[in-house]
Design a protein around this motif. Sequence first.
Motif, PDB file in Angstrom:
ATOM      1  N   ALA A  23      74.376  35.087 -27.768  1.00 18.00           N
ATOM      2  CA  ALA A  23      73.968  33.945 -26.944  1.00 18.00           C
ATOM      3  C   ALA A  23      73.095  33.023 -27.769  1.00 18.00           C
ATOM      4  CB  ALA A  23      73.209  34.416 -25.711  1.00 18.00           C
ATOM      5  N   VAL A  24      73.371  31.731 -27.665  1.00 20.72           N
ATOM      6  CA  VAL A  24      72.558  30.728 -28.344  1.00 20.72           C
ATOM      7  C   VAL A  24      72.268  29.624 -27.348  1.00 20.72           C
ATOM      8  CG1 VAL A  24      72.331  29.268 -30.366  1.00 20.72           C
ATOM      9  CG2 VAL A  24      73.906  31.182 -30.414  1.00 20.72           C
ATOM     10  N   ALA A  25      70.998  29.283 -27.202  1.00 19.81           N
ATOM     11  CA  ALA A  25      70.620  28.185 -26.318  1.00 19.81           C
ATOM     12  C   ALA A  25      70.066  27.056 -27.164  1.00 19.81           C
ATOM     13  CB  ALA A  25      69.582  28.638 -25.306  1.00 19.81           C
ATOM     14  N   VAL A  26      70.398  25.832 -26.795  1.00 18.57           N
ATOM     15  CA  VAL A  26      69.891  24.686 -27.543  1.00 18.57           C
ATOM     16  C   VAL A  26      69.392  23.638 -26.552  1.00 18.57           C
ATOM     17  CG1 VAL A  26      72.228  23.767 -27.720  1.00 18.57           C
ATOM     18  CG2 VAL A  26      70.460  22.847 -29.186  1.00 18.57           C
ATOM     19  N   SER A  27      68.253  23.041 -26.871  1.00 16.95           N
ATOM     20  CA  SER A  27      67.686  22.018 -26.008  1.00 16.95           C
ATOM     21  C   SER A  27      66.566  21.290 -26.740  1.00 16.95           C
ATOM     22  CB  SER A  27      67.128  22.634 -24.732  1.00 16.95           C
ATOM     23  OG  SER A  27      66.534  21.630 -23.937  1.00 16.95           O
ATOM     24  N   ASP A  28      66.122  20.174 -26.162  1.00 18.82           N
ATOM     25  CA  ASP A  28      64.956  19.499 -26.714  1.00 18.82           C
ATOM     26  C   ASP A  28      63.708  19.837 -25.890  1.00 18.82           C
ATOM     27  OD1 ASP A  28      65.849  18.207 -24.510  1.00 18.82           O
ATOM     28  OD2 ASP A  28      65.572  16.180 -25.284  1.00 18.82           O
ATOM     29  N   VAL A  29      63.826  20.827 -25.013  1.00 19.38           N
ATOM     30  CA  VAL A  29      62.669  21.254 -24.234  1.00 19.38           C
ATOM     31  C   VAL A  29      61.719  22.009 -25.162  1.00 19.38           C
ATOM     32  CG1 VAL A  29      63.495  23.523 -23.490  1.00 19.38           C
ATOM     33  CG2 VAL A  29      62.059  22.165 -21.956  1.00 19.38           C
ATOM     34  N   GLU A  30      60.476  22.209 -24.737  1.00 20.46           N
ATOM     35  CA  GLU A  30      59.539  22.883 -25.637  1.00 20.46           C
ATOM     36  C   GLU A  30      60.006  24.323 -25.902  1.00 20.46           C
ATOM     37  OE1 GLU A  30      55.760  23.894 -23.449  1.00 20.46           O
ATOM     38  OE2 GLU A  30      56.573  22.391 -22.096  1.00 20.46           O
ATOM     39  N   PRO A  31      59.764  24.804 -27.135  1.00 20.95           N
ATOM     40  CA  PRO A  31      60.324  26.079 -27.575  1.00 20.95           C
ATOM     41  C   PRO A  31      59.959  27.251 -26.655  1.00 20.95           C
ATOM     42  CG  PRO A  31      59.295  24.933 -29.405  1.00 20.95           C
ATOM     43  CD  PRO A  31      58.994  24.147 -28.199  1.00 20.95           C
ATOM     44  N   ALA A  32      58.712  27.260 -26.150  1.00 26.20           N
ATOM     45  CA  ALA A  32      58.278  28.389 -25.336  1.00 26.20           C
ATOM     46  C   ALA A  32      59.137  28.530 -24.079  1.00 26.20           C
ATOM     47  CB  ALA A  32      56.804  28.221 -24.955  1.00 26.20           C
ATOM     48  N   ARG A  33      59.461  27.382 -23.455  1.00 20.79           N
ATOM     49  CA  ARG A  33      60.265  27.423 -22.237  1.00 20.79           C
ATOM     50  C   ARG A  33      61.689  27.878 -22.536  1.00 20.79           C
ATOM     51  NH1 ARG A  33      59.555  24.445 -17.184  1.00 20.79           N
ATOM     52  NH2 ARG A  33      60.573  26.410 -16.767  1.00 20.79           N
ATOM     53  N   LEU A  34      62.192  27.436 -23.702  1.00 23.98           N
ATOM     54  CA  LEU A  34      63.551  27.822 -24.066  1.00 23.98           C
ATOM     55  C   LEU A  34      63.620  29.326 -24.327  1.00 23.98           C
ATOM     56  CD1 LEU A  34      66.303  26.483 -24.515  1.00 23.98           C
ATOM     57  CD2 LEU A  34      65.794  26.445 -26.947  1.00 23.98           C
ATOM     58  N   THR A  35      62.605  29.841 -25.029  1.00 26.48           N
ATOM     59  CA  THR A  35      62.583  31.269 -25.323  1.00 26.48           C
ATOM     60  C   THR A  35      62.440  32.071 -24.035  1.00 26.48           C
ATOM     61  OG1 THR A  35      61.397  30.607 -27.301  1.00 26.48           O
ATOM     62  CG2 THR A  35      61.581  32.963 -26.884  1.00 26.48           C
ATOM     63  N   ASP A  36      61.585  31.577 -23.131  1.00 26.40           N
ATOM     64  CA  ASP A  36      61.421  32.231 -21.836  1.00 26.40           C
ATOM     65  C   ASP A  36      62.764  32.307 -21.105  1.00 26.40           C
ATOM     66  OD1 ASP A  36      59.975  33.147 -19.415  1.00 26.40           O
ATOM     67  OD2 ASP A  36      60.622  31.192 -18.627  1.00 26.40           O
ATOM     68  N   PHE A  37      63.506  31.199 -21.198  1.00 24.81           N
ATOM     69  CA  PHE A  37      64.799  31.138 -20.533  1.00 24.81           C
ATOM     70  C   PHE A  37      65.798  32.127 -21.144  1.00 24.81           C
ATOM     71  CE2 PHE A  37      69.035  29.028 -20.347  1.00 24.81           C
ATOM     72  CZ  PHE A  37      69.233  29.195 -18.987  1.00 24.81           C
ATOM     73  N   THR A  38      65.851  32.161 -22.481  1.00 22.15           N
ATOM     74  CA  THR A  38      66.820  33.086 -23.103  1.00 22.15           C
ATOM     75  C   THR A  38      66.416  34.535 -22.841  1.00 22.15           C
ATOM     76  OG1 THR A  38      65.627  32.882 -25.198  1.00 22.15           O
ATOM     77  CG2 THR A  38      67.578  31.523 -24.922  1.00 22.15           C
ATOM     78  N   THR A  39      65.114  34.797 -22.726  1.00 21.65           N
ATOM     79  CA  THR A  39      64.678  36.157 -22.408  1.00 21.65           C
ATOM     80  C   THR A  39      65.193  36.579 -21.034  1.00 21.65           C
ATOM     81  OG1 THR A  39      62.694  35.665 -23.664  1.00 21.65           O
ATOM     82  CG2 THR A  39      62.674  37.665 -22.350  1.00 21.65           C
ATOM     83  N   ARG A  40      65.070  35.662 -20.071  1.00 19.39           N
ATOM     84  CA  ARG A  40      65.590  35.954 -18.728  1.00 19.39           C
ATOM     85  C   ARG A  40      67.095  36.217 -18.776  1.00 19.39           C
ATOM     86  NH1 ARG A  40      62.290  34.227 -14.487  1.00 19.39           N
ATOM     87  NH2 ARG A  40      60.369  33.230 -15.205  1.00 19.39           N
TER      88      ARG A  40
END
Lengths: 211, 283
Positions: B253-270
């Motif tokens: 799984a790879v997620a890409v966005s311009d959102v702040e990194p912490a939120r993106l990592t939180d999302f991929t963790t979920r």
Amino acid sequence: MTLLPWKRAARETAPQASVFEEFALPLLPALYNVAVWLSRNPSDAEDLVQETCLKALRGFSSFELGTNFKAWIFRILRNTYLTSRSGLAARRTVALEAELAEGEGLTVYPEAAIDRQTPEVNLLRLSDRAALQAAMEALAPPLLEVILLCDVEELKYKEIASVLDIPIGTVMSRIARARAALRASLQAATPQATTPLAAMLKAQPPREFRA
Amino acid sequence: MSQPPSHLSPALLTALADGELLSGFSADQLDAASQHLAACPACTSSALAEALLKSATAKAGQRYSPPPDLRERLAHLLAQESATTTLHTLPNQRPTRGFSLPVWAMAAALLLVALPAGLIERGTQRTAQRPAARTAALATEVIDQHIATLAANSPPQVVSTDRHTVKPWFQGKLPFSFNLPSDLPADITLDGANLTYLDNRPAAQLLYSIGKHRVSVFLRQGATPSGRSASTHFSAERSGFHVAGFTTPDLEAVAVSDVEPARLTDFTTRLELVQTPAANPPQ
């Protein structure tokens, strides 16, 4: 050596780009012609065509093969024009959409707008290319674009509806209005037109458009 | 029954000239129209005038020809575009005319910067199957696809905020399955999904929004179905986009966005949590 993955990736996207070119480049004269009509400026038109092609290439993966590419890319051209400098200026200058919307609900066109007598002078004017082009230039942009797509580009009503994002019924009524306006300005431009119809049409000159 | 001798309507005359009689007119209307046309010189003349106007407009409208070099310039531009897209240049940084050499020089420079960035890993150590170049190329491809999705005017192939609609849509389209998280924070919404390809392998592109930031999550079958039990994580930042992902034995799984990194990592963790059967009992 480290460049290898990049090179490979570049080659892999190449076929898609060349398929796109096969689709898009033959339409270049048509895209350019419509772009100049809309933007009324060759250099704006060139930018418009370039931007359209780049957008289309980037979005090409979302184009479904087998559906109408011409309608798809004209839709991109039209949307690009609307957000371009000249497109925005045109929309600011005249509140056309509102103005047009008033008459849009009318399915019955004023009977007088169809000239049942068809004066010879009208047919003669049709062979005057410059007069017809002047009449087209005088059309309001929503009427001009529908005429370009329908008559010049020979798109079907259904395709025009998808390019302009309007119902087919609206396409039909706009075409009828556009043709009536063309007839009106061809007659208004004829000094010796003295029929009652011409007089009536002169009293209601076609909408002016200034970009 | 008697046929009222009404003249053809303007709409019908218009459709007649455009060869579109079948759109919007009933067979009865067409019958009546053709009978009327046969008997009424005025309408015949109107129909003729309409057709002449159309053909004259078509000719008058063919007015402007592109400058002779436009085609060549455009072909060059398109070739460049497909090359630069692969070199992960952002749309607003793209050259509009031909700059062949600088682009490649810039690409080489970016590559030197990007390669170490792609190597940041928080999990187990790298293995031979996942060399740095592959991670970097994957990140690039993912960012490109994300940008292309943002640039495209068309809606996703499946438009739904309901994960129970989106997930089944992939049945029969992908040789694997996945789970989508249910208890997401209120500002994370599912927008839809596309079937796409990453590195020539089928993948699901899930489109989420975190607040106003668009997120693409690419899911594809794991390259190494067996052998490794622990999952690996990676994240990178490039061209203003953040990339975060994880690998389980079955899934990449790879997620890409311009959102702040912490939120993106939180999302991929979920997202990762619901992939393990224990955390997500079969429904």
